[in-house]
Design a protein around this motif. Structure first.
Motif, PDB file in Angstrom:
ATOM      1  N   LEU A  16       1.458  11.260  -1.608  1.00 18.34           N
ATOM      2  CA  LEU A  16      -0.206  11.540  -2.085  1.00 18.34           C
ATOM      3  C   LEU A  16      -0.875  10.307  -2.784  1.00 18.34           C
ATOM      4  O   LEU A  16      -0.418   9.916  -3.583  1.00 18.34           O
ATOM      5  N   ALA A  17      -1.907   9.773  -2.122  1.00 17.77           N
ATOM      6  CA  ALA A  17      -2.678   8.652  -2.741  1.00 17.77           C
ATOM      7  C   ALA A  17      -3.889   9.419  -3.452  1.00 17.77           C
ATOM      8  O   ALA A  17      -4.662   9.533  -2.881  1.00 17.77           O
ATOM      9  N   ALA A  18      -3.658   9.620  -4.647  1.00 23.79           N
ATOM     10  CA  ALA A  18      -4.574  10.338  -5.516  1.00 23.79           C
ATOM     11  C   ALA A  18      -5.856   9.497  -5.694  1.00 23.79           C
ATOM     12  O   ALA A  18      -6.979   9.993  -6.035  1.00 23.79           O
ATOM     13  N   VAL A  19      -5.751   8.122  -6.149  1.00 24.11           N
ATOM     14  CA  VAL A  19      -6.785   7.147  -6.361  1.00 24.11           C
ATOM     15  C   VAL A  19      -6.395   6.100  -5.474  1.00 24.11           C
ATOM     16  O   VAL A  19      -5.350   5.485  -5.647  1.00 24.11           O
ATOM     17  N   ARG A  20      -7.517   5.581  -4.820  1.00 24.21           N
ATOM     18  CA  ARG A  20      -7.036   4.543  -3.585  1.00 24.21           C
ATOM     19  C   ARG A  20      -8.073   3.375  -3.922  1.00 24.21           C
ATOM     20  O   ARG A  20      -9.021   3.511  -3.761  1.00 24.21           O
ATOM     21  N   ASP A  21      -7.627   2.426  -4.407  1.00 21.36           N
ATOM     22  CA  ASP A  21      -8.018   1.148  -4.471  1.00 21.36           C
ATOM     23  C   ASP A  21      -9.440   1.021  -5.065  1.00 21.36           C
ATOM     24  O   ASP A  21     -10.579   0.512  -4.532  1.00 21.36           O
ATOM     25  N   VAL A  22      -9.692   1.668  -6.419  1.00 19.56           N
ATOM     26  CA  VAL A  22     -10.899   1.870  -6.768  1.00 19.56           C
ATOM     27  C   VAL A  22     -11.144   0.692  -8.033  1.00 19.56           C
ATOM     28  O   VAL A  22     -10.205   0.395  -8.739  1.00 19.56           O
TER      29      VAL A  22
END
Ligand SMILES: Nc1ncnc2c1ncn2[C@@H]1O[C@H](COP(=O)(O)OP(=O)(O)OP(=O)(O)O)[C@@H](O)[C@H]1O
Length: 249
Positions: A16-22
């Motif tokens: 699960l990618a909870a935060v992606r490239d922010v």
């Protein structure tokens, strides 16, 4: 100048990618709101800034220093303090004692056998200052568990302020509050912001609070940055309206 610069940060839990490239940059003295639907990754993002989680990829720079690998307790010493979505206080202790413990732990008192009087006085002054700033001084002798829910949340903010942060992270400060309490805490946050001492990043579901307080708004959706801008720009952003604001905007 940016106080906080987050660059291409991601955090995965298993698949699960909870935060992606922010990526985002918060200016000194700014009040930035982070909004997004449930599960958008807001709290995970906070945990990355405060150091509870290490990002899977990306970098976090605070005051010009790369803190990506710096543990949470040292980030506190560097000037980053946070509150939690769920109240984290000792209900059987007084307001003063709760704020004092917070300040003493941050000052490292619990790790040392002996602390000098001058240092104790300095920490007590921080506690008194935090109680004054939050308007809790008159209630400092009350048991925290006996306070109204709104005052308990304010006590938590006082606990964070007693660490003398330059960056204050507030995770849903109005959660579970009625109209009057929400108004009071909004006024408090506005006062803290206008004092010019703090840069504030706020996660908030109450859009009235967000649009009232924020200089800029960052919108997360399913872990990704959906939009960023001044409140008027976000309110007018069709993608944001469809994904999140619905009838509110
Ligand atoms: N420690 C963890 N282990 C595994 N998955 C996690 C963990 N923390 C968060 N998640 C998952 O990451 C995603 C983002 O969660 P997060 O709590 O950051 O969202 P949020 O935007 O803060 O949501 P809410 O508004 O409901 O608080 C969710 O799918 C959540 O289940």
């Amino acid at each position: 100048m940016s106080v906080l610069e987050v660059t291409h940060v991601s955090k995965s839990f298993g698949s699960l990618a909870a935060v992606r490239d922010v990526s985002l940059a918060v200016e000194a003295g700014e009040l930035r709101a982070i909004i997004g639907p449930n599960g958008a990754g807001k709290t995970t993002f906070f945990n990355l800034i405060s150091g509870f989680f290490r990002p899977t990829t990306g970098t976090i720079v605070f005051d010009g220093q790369d803190i990506t690998a710096v543990p949470a307790y040292r980030r506190v010493a560097n000037g980053i303090a946070r509150t939690f979505q769920i109240t984290e206080i000792f209900p059987a202790l007084t307001v003063f004692e709760n704020v004092l413990i917070s300040a003493e732990v941050a000052a490292g008192f619990r790790l040392r056998p002996w602390v000098g009087r001058a240092e104790r006085t300095r920490v007590r002054e921080r506690v008194e200052e935090a109680l004054e700033l939050t308007g809790l001084a008159a209630k400092s002798g009350r048991l925290t568990g006996e306070l109204a829910h709104g005052d308990q949340r304010v006590a938590e903010i006082a606990m964070a302020l007693a660490l003398r942060p330059r960056l204050l992270l507030l995770d849903e400060p109005t959660a579970g509050m009625g109209g009057e309490e929400t108004y009071e805490i909004t006024q408090l946050i506005r006062r803290l912001r206008s004092g010019g001492k703090f840069t504030i990043v706020l996660i908030e579901h109450d859009m009235r609070v967000v649009f009232h307080l924020a200089d800029r708004i960052t919108v997360l959706d399913r872990g990704s940055l959906l939009a960023e801008g001044a409140p008027a720009e976000i309110a007018a952003n069709e993608v944001v309206q469809v994904a999140y604001l619905g009838d509110v905007a």
